[in-house]
Scaffold this active site. Structure first.
Site, PDB file in Angstrom:
ATOM      1  N   SER A   9       0.861  -1.179   0.000  1.00 41.41           N
ATOM      2  CA  SER A   9       0.000   0.000   0.000  1.00 41.41           C
ATOM      3  C   SER A   9       0.894   1.223   0.000  1.00 41.41           C
ATOM      4  CB  SER A   9      -0.889   0.008   1.251  1.00 41.41           C
ATOM      5  OG  SER A   9      -1.512   1.267   1.430  1.00 41.41           O
ATOM      6  N   TYR A  12      -2.371  -0.489  10.364  1.00 39.90           N
ATOM      7  CA  TYR A  12      -2.488  -0.879   8.946  1.00 39.90           C
ATOM      8  C   TYR A  12      -1.189  -0.583   8.204  1.00 39.90           C
ATOM      9  CZ  TYR A  12      -3.929  -0.926   4.071  1.00 39.90           C
ATOM     10  OH  TYR A  12      -4.006  -1.177   2.724  1.00 39.90           O
TER      11      TYR A  12
END
Length: 245
Positions: free
Chosen positions: A142, A155
Site C-alpha cells: 500500500s 495498517y
C-alpha cells in the site's frame, strides 16, 4: 508480445476489487488464473464470467490465515495446470481506528491477514517455484507502506512489513521474481470493516479521488508480462490528486 500467455497465476484475495479486476485482465491476456478467497460464491461467479469471454479459470475457497489451507490452494493450482508461474498475495483488511480506541482484535486481524497471509502464500509457493526453476511472487502492500497517517498506524505497519518481506525475498532469490504493488486510494471493499466512525469519514473523503481497481490490475499485468530476466520490484500507483498518503 506480452510474456503472459498460458502462465498459471494463482490470485489470493480474488473475490472482489483489485483481485477480481486483475483476474479478468490477466485472463483476457491469455493467462490461466486460479482464484482463491473465502467467498466461494463470488469466485464461482467470477470464473463463469471469465469462461464467458473465452478465458481459463478455476477457483478454490481459501482462508489466507491458515497455512495448510493456502498450501492446499496452491497445490490445487499446480494439479490443475501442472505448474504455478505467479502467486499474487492480494488479500487484505483495513479496519482503521485511532490507537487510543484500543481495538486490539482488529489489530490482530490485520496482522494475521495482511502479514501472516502473505507469509503463508510465500511458504506455499516457494517450494513449487524453486523445484520448477522459476516463478514470480507479487504482494499487495500500500502507499501506507511508505507514508503513515492518523488512524492507520497498525495498517501501515502491516503494509510496511509486506514491503520488507518482499524486499528480503527479492534479495535472497536467484530465479524467482518478486514484485510489490503499492496502491494509493482505490475504490474497493477495503475498509468496509471499519467500526470507528471518525475513520469512516476520513476514508470517504480520501476516496473522492480514488482510482479504480482496473488501474492496479494494469500494474500487475505490466509486472507479470516483462521478460523472464526483468524483475519489476515495486510499483506505486496513486491518483494524480492524491497529495498525502
Amino acid at each position: 508480445m506480452l510474456n503472459i500467455e498460458n502462465k498459471v497465476i494463482a490470485i489470493i484475495g480474488a473475490s472482489s476489487g483489485i483481485g477480481e479486476a486483475t483476474a479478468k485482465l490477466l485472463a483476457q491476456n491469455g493467462a490461466k488464473v486460479v482464484l482463491g478467497a473465502r467467498r466461494a460464491d463470488k469466485l464461482e461467479k467470477l470464473v463463469e464470467e471469465i469462461y464467458a469471454f473465452g478465458g481459463t479459470a478455476e477457483f478454490k475457497a481459501v482462508d489466507v490465515t491458515d497455512l495448510d489451507d493456502v498450501k492446499a490452494f496452491v497445490e490445487f493450482a499446480k494439479d490443475k495446470f501442472g505448474r504455478v508461474d505467479v502467486i499474487f498475495n492480494n488479500a487484505g483488511v483495513m479496519p482503521l481506528s485511532p490507537m487510543n480506541a484500543l481495538k486490539v482484535e482488529e489489530w490482530d486481524n490485520m496482522i494475521n491477514v495482511n502479514i501472516q497471509g502473505v507469509l503463508n502464500g510465500i511458504a506455499a509457493g516457494l517450494p513449487i517455484m524453486e523445484a520448477q526453476g522459476g516463478g514470480q511472487i507479487i504482494n499487495t502492500a500500500s502507499i501506507g507502506a511508505h507514508v503513515v497517517v492518523p488512524t492507520a498506524a497498525v495498517y501501515c505497519a502491516t503494509k510496511y512489513a509486506v514491503w520488507a518481506i518482499s524486499e528480503g525475498l527479492r534479495q535472497e532469490s536467484q530465479n524467482i521474481r518478486v514484485t510489490t504493488i503499492s496502491p494509493g486510494v482505490v475504490a474497493t471493499e477495503l475498509g468496509s470493516d471499519i467500526t470507528d466512525e471518525s475513520s469512516k469519514g476520513l476514508l470517504e473523503e480520501l476516496r473522492k479521488t480514488a482510482l479504480t481497481s482496473e488501474a492496479i490490475a494494469r500494474a500487475v499485468l505490466y509486472a507479470v508480462s516483462q521478460p523472464d530476466d526483468v524483475d519489476v520490484n515495486e510499483v506505486i500507483v496513486r491518483p494524480i490528486r492524491q497529495t498525502m498518503m
